[in-house]
Design a protein around this motif. Sequence first.
Motif, PDB file in Angstrom:
ATOM      1  N   ILE A 186       4.929   8.783  -7.278  1.00  0.00           N
ATOM      2  CA  ILE A 186       6.193   8.847  -8.028  1.00  0.00           C
ATOM      3  C   ILE A 186       6.135   7.994  -9.293  1.00  0.00           C
ATOM      4  O   ILE A 186       6.895   8.209 -10.237  1.00  0.00           O
ATOM      5  CB  ILE A 186       7.378   8.430  -7.127  1.00  0.00           C
ATOM      6  CG1 ILE A 186       8.696   8.883  -7.762  1.00  0.00           C
ATOM      7  CG2 ILE A 186       7.391   6.947  -6.858  1.00  0.00           C
ATOM      8  CD1 ILE A 186       9.867   8.809  -6.832  1.00  0.00           C
ATOM      9  N   CYS A 224      -4.957   2.594  -9.413  1.00  0.00           N
ATOM     10  CA  CYS A 224      -5.321   2.687  -7.992  1.00  0.00           C
ATOM     11  C   CYS A 224      -4.150   2.399  -7.058  1.00  0.00           C
ATOM     12  O   CYS A 224      -3.966   3.048  -6.045  1.00  0.00           O
ATOM     13  CB  CYS A 224      -6.456   1.716  -7.681  1.00  0.00           C
ATOM     14  SG  CYS A 224      -8.045   2.269  -8.288  1.00  0.00           S
ATOM     15  N   GLY A 225      -3.353   1.384  -7.399  1.00  0.00           N
ATOM     16  CA  GLY A 225      -2.289   0.948  -6.483  1.00  0.00           C
ATOM     17  C   GLY A 225      -0.961   1.633  -6.725  1.00  0.00           C
ATOM     18  O   GLY A 225       0.034   1.296  -6.078  1.00  0.00           O
ATOM     19  N   ALA A 226      -0.911   2.620  -7.628  1.00  0.00           N
ATOM     20  CA  ALA A 226       0.360   3.263  -7.953  1.00  0.00           C
ATOM     21  C   ALA A 226       0.678   4.370  -6.955  1.00  0.00           C
ATOM     22  O   ALA A 226      -0.209   5.092  -6.504  1.00  0.00           O
ATOM     23  CB  ALA A 226       0.297   3.830  -9.360  1.00  0.00           C
ATOM     24  N   TYR A 227       1.958   4.472  -6.595  1.00  0.00           N
ATOM     25  CA  TYR A 227       2.400   5.592  -5.773  1.00  0.00           C
ATOM     26  C   TYR A 227       2.591   6.807  -6.686  1.00  0.00           C
ATOM     27  O   TYR A 227       2.887   6.653  -7.877  1.00  0.00           O
ATOM     28  CB  TYR A 227       3.712   5.254  -5.065  1.00  0.00           C
ATOM     29  CG  TYR A 227       3.509   4.355  -3.870  1.00  0.00           C
ATOM     30  CD1 TYR A 227       3.140   4.895  -2.646  1.00  0.00           C
ATOM     31  CD2 TYR A 227       3.661   2.983  -3.961  1.00  0.00           C
ATOM     32  CE1 TYR A 227       2.927   4.088  -1.544  1.00  0.00           C
ATOM     33  CE2 TYR A 227       3.451   2.158  -2.864  1.00  0.00           C
ATOM     34  CZ  TYR A 227       3.084   2.718  -1.653  1.00  0.00           C
ATOM     35  OH  TYR A 227       2.864   1.925  -0.572  1.00  0.00           O
ATOM     36  N   LEU A 234       0.206  15.570  -3.968  1.00  0.00           N
ATOM     37  CA  LEU A 234      -0.302  14.259  -3.544  1.00  0.00           C
ATOM     38  C   LEU A 234       0.541  13.793  -2.366  1.00  0.00           C
ATOM     39  O   LEU A 234       1.694  14.205  -2.218  1.00  0.00           O
ATOM     40  CB  LEU A 234      -0.188  13.253  -4.695  1.00  0.00           C
ATOM     41  CG  LEU A 234      -1.185  13.410  -5.839  1.00  0.00           C
ATOM     42  CD1 LEU A 234      -1.016  12.274  -6.826  1.00  0.00           C
ATOM     43  CD2 LEU A 234      -2.616  13.434  -5.326  1.00  0.00           C
ATOM     44  N   PHE A 235      -0.047  12.925  -1.534  1.00  0.00           N
ATOM     45  CA  PHE A 235       0.715  12.382  -0.417  1.00  0.00           C
ATOM     46  C   PHE A 235       1.624  11.278  -0.958  1.00  0.00           C
ATOM     47  O   PHE A 235       1.136  10.225  -1.380  1.00  0.00           O
ATOM     48  CB  PHE A 235      -0.228  11.838   0.653  1.00  0.00           C
ATOM     49  CG  PHE A 235      -1.260  12.853   1.107  1.00  0.00           C
ATOM     50  CD1 PHE A 235      -0.874  14.146   1.438  1.00  0.00           C
ATOM     51  CD2 PHE A 235      -2.599  12.517   1.196  1.00  0.00           C
ATOM     52  CE1 PHE A 235      -1.812  15.082   1.840  1.00  0.00           C
ATOM     53  CE2 PHE A 235      -3.547  13.451   1.603  1.00  0.00           C
ATOM     54  CZ  PHE A 235      -3.156  14.735   1.927  1.00  0.00           C
ATOM     55  N   PRO A 236       2.945  11.491  -0.963  1.00  0.00           N
ATOM     56  CA  PRO A 236       3.839  10.570  -1.673  1.00  0.00           C
ATOM     57  C   PRO A 236       3.929   9.187  -1.032  1.00  0.00           C
ATOM     58  O   PRO A 236       4.304   8.232  -1.699  1.00  0.00           O
ATOM     59  CB  PRO A 236       5.199  11.275  -1.615  1.00  0.00           C
ATOM     60  CG  PRO A 236       5.107  12.219  -0.480  1.00  0.00           C
ATOM     61  CD  PRO A 236       3.667  12.629  -0.376  1.00  0.00           C
ATOM     62  N   HIS A 237       3.574   9.094   0.254  1.00  0.00           N
ATOM     63  CA  HIS A 237       3.697   7.800   0.938  1.00  0.00           C
ATOM     64  C   HIS A 237       2.416   6.977   0.823  1.00  0.00           C
ATOM     65  O   HIS A 237       2.300   5.933   1.450  1.00  0.00           O
ATOM     66  CB  HIS A 237       4.062   8.013   2.410  1.00  0.00           C
ATOM     67  CG  HIS A 237       3.058   8.824   3.185  1.00  0.00           C
ATOM     68  ND1 HIS A 237       2.649  10.080   2.787  1.00  0.00           N
ATOM     69  CD2 HIS A 237       2.379   8.567   4.317  1.00  0.00           C
ATOM     70  CE1 HIS A 237       1.773  10.547   3.641  1.00  0.00           C
ATOM     71  NE2 HIS A 237       1.583   9.650   4.588  1.00  0.00           N
ATOM     72  N   LYS A 238       1.470   7.472   0.033  1.00  0.00           N
ATOM     73  CA  LYS A 238       0.211   6.748  -0.128  1.00  0.00           C
ATOM     74  C   LYS A 238      -0.048   6.495  -1.611  1.00  0.00           C
ATOM     75  O   LYS A 238       0.301   7.312  -2.456  1.00  0.00           O
ATOM     76  CB  LYS A 238      -0.941   7.558   0.469  1.00  0.00           C
ATOM     77  CG  LYS A 238      -0.824   7.679   1.983  1.00  0.00           C
ATOM     78  CD  LYS A 238      -1.985   8.442   2.566  1.00  0.00           C
ATOM     79  CE  LYS A 238      -1.839   8.561   4.072  1.00  0.00           C
ATOM     80  NZ  LYS A 238      -1.917   7.274   4.767  1.00  0.00           N
ATOM     81  N   THR A 239      -0.709   5.366  -1.906  1.00  0.00           N
ATOM     82  CA  THR A 239      -1.046   5.061  -3.293  1.00  0.00           C
ATOM     83  C   THR A 239      -2.156   6.007  -3.756  1.00  0.00           C
ATOM     84  O   THR A 239      -2.743   6.734  -2.946  1.00  0.00           O
ATOM     85  CB  THR A 239      -1.558   3.619  -3.426  1.00  0.00           C
ATOM     86  OG1 THR A 239      -2.759   3.494  -2.659  1.00  0.00           O
ATOM     87  CG2 THR A 239      -0.540   2.607  -2.923  1.00  0.00           C
ATOM     88  N   LEU A 246      -5.155   5.352  -4.647  1.00  0.00           N
ATOM     89  CA  LEU A 246      -6.408   5.060  -3.941  1.00  0.00           C
ATOM     90  C   LEU A 246      -6.361   5.574  -2.504  1.00  0.00           C
ATOM     91  O   LEU A 246      -7.311   6.176  -2.010  1.00  0.00           O
ATOM     92  CB  LEU A 246      -6.677   3.552  -3.952  1.00  0.00           C
ATOM     93  CG  LEU A 246      -8.062   3.167  -3.418  1.00  0.00           C
ATOM     94  CD1 LEU A 246      -9.133   3.440  -4.459  1.00  0.00           C
ATOM     95  CD2 LEU A 246      -8.102   1.704  -3.005  1.00  0.00           C
ATOM     96  N   GLU A 247      -5.230   5.344  -1.837  1.00  0.00           N
ATOM     97  CA  GLU A 247      -5.094   5.802  -0.445  1.00  0.00           C
ATOM     98  C   GLU A 247      -5.150   7.323  -0.349  1.00  0.00           C
ATOM     99  O   GLU A 247      -5.668   7.875   0.624  1.00  0.00           O
ATOM    100  CB  GLU A 247      -3.774   5.286   0.153  1.00  0.00           C
ATOM    101  CG  GLU A 247      -3.793   3.793   0.425  1.00  0.00           C
ATOM    102  CD  GLU A 247      -2.426   3.224   0.766  1.00  0.00           C
ATOM    103  OE1 GLU A 247      -2.364   2.109   1.298  1.00  0.00           O
ATOM    104  OE2 GLU A 247      -1.407   3.879   0.474  1.00  0.00           O
TER     105      GLU A 247
END
Lengths: 254, 314
Positions: free
Chosen positions: A148, A143-146, A101-106, A108-109
């Motif tokens: 990590i 949805c809003g969780a990063y 997963l892209f760690p700098h995005k939530t 949803l992102e």
Amino acid sequence: MTPIVKSVAPRKSFGGFEALKGIDLEIDRGEVLCIVGPSGSGKSTFLRCINQLEVIDGGALWVNGELVGYRRTGRKLFELSEREIARQRLATGMVFQRFNLFPHKTALENVIEGPVQVLKMERRQAELAAKELLARVGLAHKCGAYPIELSGGQQQRVAIARALAMKPALMLFDEPTSALDPELVGEVLSVMRDLARSGMTMIVVTHELGFAREVANRVLFMDQGLAVEAGSPEQVLGRPTQARTRDFISAVLG
Amino acid sequence: MNVQRASQDDEDTVMASVLSENPVLGGRDGFTEDISEFEHVRRKHVGRYVSAALIVALVSWVVMAFAHGRIEWAVVGQYLAVRSIVVGLGNTVLMTALAMLLGVSIGVTVAVMRLSANPVINCAAAGYVWFFRGTPVLLQLLLWFNLALVFPSLGIPGLVEVPTVEVMTPFLASLLGLGINQGAYTSEVVRAGLLSVDQGQYEAAKAIGMPNLQALRRIILPQAMRVIVPPIGNELIGMVKLTSLASVIQFPEIVYSAENIYYANNRVIELLIVAGIWYVVVVTVLSTLQGRVERYFARGAGAFGATRRAGAST
């Protein structure tokens, strides 16, 4: 009906080591193929060649009606440009062993990144579709969780939603539960089971023989870069004809 | 002590004498006696008091020395916000910003070139870094400023041609000298940042159909920033002070302004202190900003992951 994947003797070497020595195979739409075999047998390499994360050295692959990586003109095969390869990849969705997963995005992102940036979908519309997908994998509340902040199982389910958001014709799973704690394997397999029931074409490299037995239409056993045997789960996992397959299954089941 | 306490409790005495002979069990220190209610007394940090005293003494000595030295502090105050100093300060900040902007743009480009599979591009980038890191920036500034000695005119022959002396102003020579030199250093910082991002991230970006450059811009660079920002902040602060070299080629930054004033009034130290004060002010402001930028790019990573970005979509 034309097969969604047609593989004619693709070969791949890394340095001097030939990881993939040619597999002849056709996969139909809606089929779930599980690939099993010992580590280093070329299962992942085969999967990665299908979506061109690896470039084959010989043989040929067709995915979704297109020759993978080349354009045929007369008797010559011309290598495709990077942009065309990126376009061909849209036919497949990929789920990795280590989620990626892209760690700098939530969450949803992560899911809307492809639809918005690659498919140029409108952000609002992409978000709606993404929320639906996250609900489908049971993560509407994350949805809003990063990444990590999520467990391994939750991350892998977001990764599945991210791949599905691109509306692929074929889903590839590269040992999707191998990096998970044992108690988290079930939630990911359950999402994959639902996906298979919905009619998605899937190629799953896995060590979960129970999952293969239950969900797969066909099981392919690979060893040393070659297909050893393929057939129904009952046949390959239940009554294997090859000694290598028998040895592997008894080793896995302990 | 041990003996005295032991006599208070007869039953313990035998056990205690056994224990006190055992260095590992440590005698009577609570092993057989309840000490859970005892007050805990912290170790005295004598070293801290001594070092504090020494440092206070040293600093006051330096302050006293300067207070009694031949410095007219009134003159420092008088020139602190004088027009040409403020203009010089503005030029210093402007040159820092522009040279750094040029440096970072070149740096990112060259770092990407260094990681290219194309051997020609790769070698060109390596050559650039080799050359500009291999020569002092002061020398480069002088070379740019004196470019007219090599090429009397610039442009496309027959179409546009201008005399080099008119183009290569102190401003342009400083910008090119500082920016291009900075680009060589920045490229190495950016390259390290790009290499720090997990290979799986490239693959995940490709798997959702991104071409290389898009993957770099959307996925890889934002993650590399976490590694890149601290050293770039450091280099930005270095650049603030490096611009003082441009005074040599008559770019009117703050040291040049200070020099011009002290050539006239001979208040050398006072004006150098004025310039020094401004450098410290600018660097302090930048250091504060650096922390904020670092926190922004650390989102989703480790300890900072918990601090959600305001307005994160749910």
